[in-house]
Design a protein around this motif. Structure first.
Motif, PDB file in Angstrom:
ATOM      1  N   PRO A   2     -30.915 -23.698  65.327  1.00 49.93           N
ATOM      2  CA  PRO A   2     -29.716 -22.947  65.705  1.00 49.93           C
ATOM      3  C   PRO A   2     -29.670 -21.552  65.091  1.00 49.93           C
ATOM      4  O   PRO A   2     -29.224 -20.601  65.742  1.00 49.93           O
ATOM      5  CB  PRO A   2     -28.581 -23.829  65.177  1.00 49.93           C
ATOM      6  N   LEU A   3     -30.170 -21.393  63.859  1.00 52.80           N
ATOM      7  CA  LEU A   3     -30.134 -20.051  63.259  1.00 52.80           C
ATOM      8  C   LEU A   3     -31.065 -19.104  64.002  1.00 52.80           C
ATOM      9  O   LEU A   3     -30.737 -17.924  64.210  1.00 52.80           O
ATOM     10  CB  LEU A   3     -30.443 -20.114  61.760  1.00 52.80           C
ATOM     11  N   ALA A   4     -32.234 -19.591  64.422  1.00 52.12           N
ATOM     12  CA  ALA A   4     -33.153 -18.742  65.179  1.00 52.12           C
ATOM     13  C   ALA A   4     -32.539 -18.349  66.521  1.00 52.12           C
ATOM     14  O   ALA A   4     -32.676 -17.196  66.968  1.00 52.12           O
ATOM     15  CB  ALA A   4     -34.475 -19.466  65.398  1.00 52.12           C
ATOM     16  N   LYS A   5     -31.846 -19.282  67.157  1.00 53.76           N
ATOM     17  CA  LYS A   5     -31.252 -18.984  68.463  1.00 53.76           C
ATOM     18  C   LYS A   5     -30.091 -18.000  68.346  1.00 53.76           C
ATOM     19  O   LYS A   5     -29.898 -17.152  69.227  1.00 53.76           O
ATOM     20  CB  LYS A   5     -30.814 -20.284  69.129  1.00 53.76           C
ATOM     21  N   LYS A   6     -29.327 -18.080  67.256  1.00 56.37           N
ATOM     22  CA  LYS A   6     -28.266 -17.081  67.044  1.00 56.37           C
ATOM     23  C   LYS A   6     -28.874 -15.690  66.887  1.00 56.37           C
ATOM     24  O   LYS A   6     -28.364 -14.706  67.439  1.00 56.37           O
ATOM     25  CB  LYS A   6     -27.432 -17.469  65.825  1.00 56.37           C
ATOM     26  N   ALA A  30     -38.858   2.868  75.542  1.00 52.76           N
ATOM     27  CA  ALA A  30     -39.190   1.451  75.436  1.00 52.76           C
ATOM     28  C   ALA A  30     -38.442   0.843  74.257  1.00 52.76           C
ATOM     29  O   ALA A  30     -38.319   1.467  73.194  1.00 52.76           O
ATOM     30  CB  ALA A  30     -40.695   1.258  75.263  1.00 52.76           C
ATOM     31  N   ILE A  31     -37.971  -0.384  74.452  1.00 49.21           N
ATOM     32  CA  ILE A  31     -37.177  -1.086  73.443  1.00 49.21           C
ATOM     33  C   ILE A  31     -37.768  -2.479  73.257  1.00 49.21           C
ATOM     34  O   ILE A  31     -38.131  -3.143  74.231  1.00 49.21           O
ATOM     35  CB  ILE A  31     -35.706  -1.213  73.880  1.00 49.21           C
ATOM     36  N   THR A  32     -37.854  -2.917  72.017  1.00 47.27           N
ATOM     37  CA  THR A  32     -38.280  -4.279  71.759  1.00 47.27           C
ATOM     38  C   THR A  32     -37.678  -4.744  70.442  1.00 47.27           C
ATOM     39  O   THR A  32     -36.862  -4.051  69.835  1.00 47.27           O
ATOM     40  CB  THR A  32     -39.822  -4.404  71.771  1.00 47.27           C
ATOM     41  N   TRP A  33     -38.075  -5.938  70.014  1.00 46.13           N
ATOM     42  CA  TRP A  33     -37.578  -6.476  68.751  1.00 46.13           C
ATOM     43  C   TRP A  33     -38.625  -7.436  68.206  1.00 46.13           C
ATOM     44  O   TRP A  33     -39.618  -7.729  68.885  1.00 46.13           O
ATOM     45  CB  TRP A  33     -36.256  -7.229  68.955  1.00 46.13           C
ATOM     46  N   HIS A  34     -38.402  -7.911  67.005  1.00 42.71           N
ATOM     47  CA  HIS A  34     -39.238  -8.972  66.468  1.00 42.71           C
ATOM     48  C   HIS A  34     -38.391  -9.869  65.595  1.00 42.71           C
ATOM     49  O   HIS A  34     -37.553  -9.388  64.831  1.00 42.71           O
ATOM     50  CB  HIS A  34     -40.411  -8.426  65.648  1.00 42.71           C
ATOM     51  N   PRO A  35     -38.569 -11.202  65.705  1.00 44.54           N
ATOM     52  CA  PRO A  35     -37.916 -12.106  64.757  1.00 44.54           C
ATOM     53  C   PRO A  35     -38.268 -11.711  63.327  1.00 44.54           C
ATOM     54  O   PRO A  35     -39.369 -11.220  63.046  1.00 44.54           O
ATOM     55  CB  PRO A  35     -38.500 -13.476  65.130  1.00 44.54           C
ATOM     56  N   ALA A  36     -37.337 -11.968  62.393  1.00 44.91           N
ATOM     57  CA  ALA A  36     -37.535 -11.502  61.025  1.00 44.91           C
ATOM     58  C   ALA A  36     -36.673 -12.316  60.072  1.00 44.91           C
ATOM     59  O   ALA A  36     -35.874 -13.165  60.497  1.00 44.91           O
ATOM     60  CB  ALA A  36     -37.183 -10.017  60.913  1.00 44.91           C
ATOM     61  N   TYR A  37     -36.835 -12.049  58.783  1.00 45.13           N
ATOM     62  CA  TYR A  37     -35.930 -12.634  57.784  1.00 45.13           C
ATOM     63  C   TYR A  37     -34.895 -11.618  57.330  1.00 45.13           C
ATOM     64  O   TYR A  37     -34.272 -11.784  56.288  1.00 45.13           O
ATOM     65  CB  TYR A  37     -36.707 -13.188  56.587  1.00 45.13           C
TER      66      TYR A  37
END
Length: 480
Positions: free
Chosen positions: A419-423, A172-179
């Protein structure tokens, strides 16, 4: 059919992601604009299901009996690679997108203060890229997208694991938004939410108080007992609480019923069980002191996250190939505006969690962080933990917000359509899809991950933290 590929030499994955980025960025925006909290994500799941159908996935509706979950699969035979998406929002975090000051879009409304509008869209984009690659390359394998609701306190993945939906998943593969951008270090606490309801006896608070037995007193005494216990818990354990029912609004009535929800966290499942037993004793003591009766009900539970070094190495190899996301000066300017609303303590806490020292004045973390960094503290919980017990699991972190942005805040919500979040979102899709392709084309890497997982389970068998008799707290579908 062919199992080997020349993908390492001529990688089509980034191009396949780029080819379909526009509709999935639009999907992310639509989810952002219609935030829904745990088990109420009816519009979000409909959007994800529509995208899956448009891309030709085979659909399973309402898996594990959860109407706001969905599964889409593509490919035939071979290994099964799961890609996990989420799309639930948080209550009270409504915020105008792109505005670097507190400005709720709907006062008191929900908002995507953890970036799950990005999370689900990127995961589905990654699954779509893998689907297209399998078809074009003629490779036997399956990619399976799990659309998962209620990560924020609802433990939907735990119910999905309990229902056996990951029984045939190879990884299983996933991700999370981060700084920051890095392979996740698989640090997340096991937790459970338990409702303690005290039943007493109503009475006139002035005329005949001796006849009453206050359930509210029992709740307050329980909280005092838990507060005293905090000195005698492991350093990384946590207990939080919320009044679900304070017994009413009339102070001249002895409250006959009151409920408190205790959220208990510990390093692992065994430590959690020990801590829960102590909290239950405190509740029983509060009931004895007040001559009330206490009943308990588990609302949700998640396991600690289990790492897998073989999968982490595979994902790190893809990060090394593809690098971090690339930002421009406009992204940095917006990040600076967000950072102006934060304090230095936010940056310091962020760098401790990242496990690296950066220039504290940097607006963004733009480098790829090393796998051997040493993060400290700040661990939360996630129902991805239960998936990691069911199948080898790996998670990416990708920069989508200003350095030091606290999650579950309006500042994070404000960046959700930037735009930074979408990149960052599109780059996360490339990393996840490329990692899946690596596991499919390198059977030895997948076998190593599965062998490591099996050794872990042999040492510590999995036990679902939610009893079989507890069902998901499903909400009714809203009227059309």
């Amino acid at each position: 059919m062919r199992q080997e590929s020349t993908m390492r030499n001529s990688d089509p994955i980034p191009d396949l992601v780029e080819a379909k980025r526009a509709p999935f960025l639009a999907l992310s925006d639509r989810i952002f604009d219609a935030p829904e909290t745990l088990y109420a994500e009816f519009r979000a799941v409909a959007e994800h299901e529509a995208a899956l159908r448009a891309e030709g996935f085979r659909i399973v509706e309402a898996p594990a009996g959860i109407p706001t979950a969905v599964i889409g699969e593509a490919g035939e035979g071979g290994p099964v690679i799961a890609i996990l998406g989420e799309y639930d929002a948080l209550p009270g975090l409504s915020q105008e997108a792109g505005v670097a000051e507190h400005s709720p879009a709907e006062p008191g409304g929900a908002g995507h203060g953890c970036g799950h509008n990005l999370l689900g869209a990127a995961a589905l984009l990654a699954a779509t890229a893998v689907k297209d690659w399998l078809a074009e390359a003629g490779i036997e394998a399956r990619v399976r997208y799990f659309g998962c609701p209620a990560e924020e306190g609802g433990a939907a993945k735990t119910y999905m694991v309990r229902a056996g939906l990951f029984a045939d998943v190879d990884a299983a593969i996933t991700w999370h938004p981060a700084y920051f951008t890095a392979v996740d270090h698989a640090r997340a606490l096991a937790n459970t939410r338990i409702d303690f309801t005290f039943h007493g006896k109503a009475a006139h608070a002035a005329g005949a108080p001796e006849l009453g037995r206050s359930a509210l007193d029992a709740v307050e005494l329980m909280n005092v007992g838990v507060n005293y216990m905090r000195e005698h818990m492991p350093d990384d354990a946590r207990i939080h609480y919320a009044y679900i029912d304070a017994g009413g609004a009339a102070p001249n009535v002895v409250q006959a019923k009151a409920t408190v929800r205790q959220l208990i966290r510990a390093r692992d499942n065994a430590g959690l069980a020990a801590l829960v037993a102590r909290v239950r004793k405190i509740a029983e003591g509060a009931a004895l002191m007040t001559e009330t009766r206490v009943e308990t009900r588990i609302f949700s539970g998640v396991s600690n996250l289990v790492g897998n070094s073989a999968l982490e190495a595979a994902m790190q190899a893809e990060f090394d190939r593809l690098g971090p996301p690339v930002f421009d000066e406009a992204d940095r300017d917006f990040a600076r505006a967000i950072r102006a609303t934060l304090g230095p303590e936010d940056t310091e806490a962020a760098m401790r969690r990242m496990g690296v020292e950066l220039d504290p004045d940097s607006p963004l973390s733009e480098a790829l962080l090393p796998l051997d960094r040493r993060p400290e503290g700040g661990d939360g919980s996630t129902d991805v933990g239960d998936v990691s017990w069911a199948a080898p699991t790996v998670q990416a972190r990708v920069t989508t917000c200003a350095l030091g942005t606290p999650f579950h805040t309006w500042q994070l919500t404000a960046q959700g359509k930037s735009p930074l979040a979408k990149k960052g979102m599109v780059h996360a899709a490339k990393i996840m899809a490329a990692t899946a392709a690596r596991l499919i084309t390198e059977p030895a890497a997948l076998a190593a991950a599965k062998a490591e997982h099996e050794r872990m389970l042999a040492r510590t068998p999995y036990r679902c933290p939610i009893p079989d008799e507890i069902s998901p707290p499903i909400l009714p579908r809203p009227a059309a």
